[in-house]
Design a protein around this motif. Structure first.
Motif, mmCIF file in Angstrom:
data_model
loop_
_atom_site.group_PDB
_atom_site.id
_atom_site.type_symbol
_atom_site.label_atom_id
_atom_site.label_comp_id
_atom_site.label_asym_id
_atom_site.label_seq_id
_atom_site.Cartn_x
_atom_site.Cartn_y
_atom_site.Cartn_z
ATOM 1 N N UNK A 1 11.466 37.441 -16.680
ATOM 2 C CA UNK A 1 12.656 37.739 -17.469
ATOM 3 C C UNK A 1 13.917 37.506 -16.658
ATOM 4 N N UNK A 2 13.907 37.982 -15.398
ATOM 5 C CA UNK A 2 15.092 37.799 -14.562
ATOM 6 C C UNK A 2 15.360 36.319 -14.301
ATOM 7 N N UNK A 3 14.312 35.554 -14.039
ATOM 8 C CA UNK A 3 14.493 34.129 -13.775
ATOM 9 C C UNK A 3 15.064 33.411 -15.004
ATOM 10 N N UNK A 4 14.643 33.850 -16.191
ATOM 11 C CA UNK A 4 15.217 33.264 -17.411
ATOM 12 C C UNK A 4 16.685 33.642 -17.542
ATOM 13 N N UNK A 5 17.018 34.903 -17.267
ATOM 14 C CA UNK A 5 18.413 35.336 -17.301
ATOM 15 C C UNK A 5 19.232 34.601 -16.240
ATOM 16 N N UNK A 6 18.630 34.377 -15.083
ATOM 17 C CA UNK A 6 19.310 33.687 -13.993
ATOM 18 C C UNK A 6 19.666 32.253 -14.415
ATOM 19 N N UNK A 7 18.761 31.593 -15.105
ATOM 20 C CA UNK A 7 19.036 30.230 -15.568
ATOM 21 C C UNK A 7 20.129 30.229 -16.630
ATOM 22 N N UNK A 8 20.084 31.212 -17.545
ATOM 23 C CA UNK A 8 21.143 31.329 -18.556
ATOM 24 C C UNK A 8 22.490 31.584 -17.885
ATOM 25 N N UNK A 9 22.476 32.400 -16.843
ATOM 26 C CA UNK A 9 23.696 32.708 -16.093
ATOM 27 C C UNK A 9 24.241 31.453 -15.426
ATOM 28 N N UNK B 1 16.169 42.008 -4.870
ATOM 29 C CA UNK B 1 14.871 42.518 -5.299
ATOM 30 C C UNK B 1 14.044 41.406 -5.926
ATOM 31 N N UNK B 2 14.668 40.593 -6.768
ATOM 32 C CA UNK B 2 13.905 39.569 -7.482
ATOM 33 C C UNK B 2 13.544 38.402 -6.578
ATOM 34 N N UNK B 3 14.346 38.135 -5.554
ATOM 35 C CA UNK B 3 13.950 37.135 -4.570
ATOM 36 C C UNK B 3 12.709 37.604 -3.817
ATOM 37 N N UNK C 1 0.433 41.780 -4.265
ATOM 38 C CA UNK C 1 0.582 40.945 -5.446
ATOM 39 C C UNK C 1 1.449 41.660 -6.465
ATOM 40 N N UNK C 2 1.982 40.884 -7.386
ATOM 41 C CA UNK C 2 2.721 41.460 -8.496
ATOM 42 C C UNK C 2 1.748 41.911 -9.576
ATOM 43 N N UNK C 3 2.024 43.047 -10.152
ATOM 44 C CA UNK C 3 1.262 43.493 -11.318
ATOM 45 C C UNK C 3 1.740 42.702 -12.537
ATOM 46 N N UNK C 4 1.029 42.760 -13.638
ATOM 47 C CA UNK C 4 1.515 42.101 -14.861
ATOM 48 C C UNK C 4 2.935 42.546 -15.238
ATOM 49 N N UNK C 5 3.225 43.835 -15.034
ATOM 50 C CA UNK C 5 4.578 44.317 -15.338
ATOM 51 C C UNK C 5 5.595 43.707 -14.389
ATOM 52 N N UNK C 6 5.222 43.576 -13.113
ATOM 53 C CA UNK C 6 6.127 42.973 -12.137
ATOM 54 C C UNK C 6 6.367 41.504 -12.434
ATOM 55 N N UNK C 7 5.309 40.782 -12.803
ATOM 56 C CA UNK C 7 5.451 39.354 -13.119
ATOM 57 C C UNK C 7 6.298 39.159 -14.366
ATOM 58 N N UNK C 8 6.109 40.038 -15.345
ATOM 59 C CA UNK C 8 6.907 39.944 -16.578
ATOM 60 C C UNK C 8 8.390 40.178 -16.280
ATOM 61 N N UNK C 9 8.678 41.154 -15.433
ATOM 62 C CA UNK C 9 10.065 41.448 -15.070
ATOM 63 C C UNK C 9 10.682 40.273 -14.301
ATOM 64 N N UNK D 1 27.070 36.326 -8.376
ATOM 65 C CA UNK D 1 25.658 36.672 -8.343
ATOM 66 C C UNK D 1 25.333 37.454 -9.599
ATOM 67 N N UNK D 2 24.167 37.185 -10.155
ATOM 68 C CA UNK D 2 23.759 37.890 -11.356
ATOM 69 C C UNK D 2 23.354 39.307 -10.990
ATOM 70 N N UNK D 3 24.099 40.285 -11.449
ATOM 71 C CA UNK D 3 23.813 41.697 -11.191
ATOM 72 C C UNK D 3 23.595 42.397 -12.511
ATOM 73 N N UNK D 4 22.473 43.074 -12.631
ATOM 74 C CA UNK D 4 22.137 43.757 -13.870
ATOM 75 C C UNK D 4 22.684 45.181 -13.858
ATOM 76 N N UNK D 5 22.678 45.804 -15.019
ATOM 77 C CA UNK D 5 23.133 47.193 -15.133
ATOM 78 C C UNK D 5 22.283 48.069 -14.226
ATOM 79 N N UNK D 6 22.953 48.971 -13.518
ATOM 80 C CA UNK D 6 22.230 49.866 -12.622
ATOM 81 C C UNK D 6 22.175 49.364 -11.197
ATOM 82 N N UNK D 7 22.778 48.202 -10.944
ATOM 83 C CA UNK D 7 22.840 47.716 -9.581
ATOM 84 C C UNK D 7 21.696 46.804 -9.177
#
Length: 271
Positions: free
Chosen positions: A95-103, A28-30, A84-92, A17-23
């Motif tokens: 980013x995670x979904x892009x990292x998930x695909x790279x992973x 959360x992203x699902x 709803x997600x804020x613009x900051x939430x949608x941006x995050x 599973x893709x786990x980022x720094x800090x746990x």
């Protein structure tokens, strides 16, 4: 020449599973993705198998720790409420979904490289076997010698050592034991005798594999003596502590693992 492994077996090699720094992990992203698609914390929690309370606790914690608000909610009314997600939430989330695909691409490439490596492929398959026998030796059948009652299968081990197994004619036929076939030889440790000096005698046991004592591990009553063969295979014998003392078995000294052909059980991989 590499031999491709079926697509369905690739996830069994390396997963993660893709786990980022800090746990930060996928949970959360699902939840963020479910909120983005449903506009409801209730529906989002149900979609990913979380409780309503647990979903809100996760969102509250994320909002508190983030420099910018990630999820915003409005109370119900005639205009209706929602989450709803804020613009900051949608941006995050993006980013995670892009990292998930790279992973995913990275794991797929790693699995393919591992699957193409013959040493890893054999190791992966062999480690999947579960047996109570302490000794599991892999080799190839050199020849099968039929007898009146049983047959003898001569197995070539690493380094030129040979192992002899006495098997029934039925087993030879059922398992397809023939020259060139890869087999695993199972030998229980209590059936292995350790000999340091033959004293001019010859033994009737068909298997007499010479090597060096690699390790002596004592228990309350018995000890495990591991003999390293010339080709690198190791054979373990279970003998009493008294026998270790009487034979003066020490690490680094020459010793021979002796066991009968009838003590060997052969196994073959499914074709």
């Amino acid at each position: 020449m590499s031999h491709p492994v079926p697509e369905s077996t690739l996830p069994a090699l390396v997963q993660g599973e893709l786990t980022l720094i800090g746990g930060l992990n996928e949970r959360l992203f699902r939840l963020l993705a479910a909120i983005a698609s449903t506009g409801s914390i209730t529906q989002a929690a149900r979609a990913i198998g979380m409780s309503y309370k647990g979903a809100w606790e996760l969102i509250d914690r994320a909002n508190n720790l983030s420099p910018e608000l990630l999820v915003d909610s409005s109370p119900g009314g005639r205009a209706g409420g929602g989450t709803r997600l804020t613009p900051a939430g949608q941006e995050l989330l993006n980013l995670f979904q892009r990292l998930q695909e790279e992973h995913r691409v990275f794991l797929d490439r790693l699995n393919r490289e591992l699957a193409a490596n013959p040493n890893f492929r054999f190791l992966h398959r062999r480690f999947g076997m579960k047996s109570s026998a302490r000794n599991q030796l892999f080799g190839n059948v050199k020849r099968v010698v039929p007898g009146a009652v049983n047959a003898e299968a001569i197995i070539a081990l690493k380094g030129g050592d040979e192992l002899v197994a006495a098997v029934t004619h039925k087993a030879v036929e059922t398992l397809g034991i023939e020259a060139g076939r890869e087999v695993v030889a199972l030998v229980k440790a209590p059936q292995v005798v350790v000999v340091k000096d033959f004293g001019g005698y010859r033994l009737s046991a068909r298997n007499q594999l010479a090597g060096v004592v690699e390790r002596v591990q004592r228990g309350a009553v018995s000890a495990e003596v591991v003999i390293k063969l010339a080709g690198g295979d190791a054979l373990a014998a279970s003998i009493t502590n008294d026998s270790v003392d009487q034979l003066d078995i020490k690490e680094g000294e020459a010793a021979t693992a002796v066991f009968k052909a009838g003590a060997v059980i052969l196994g073959v991989a499914e074709r």
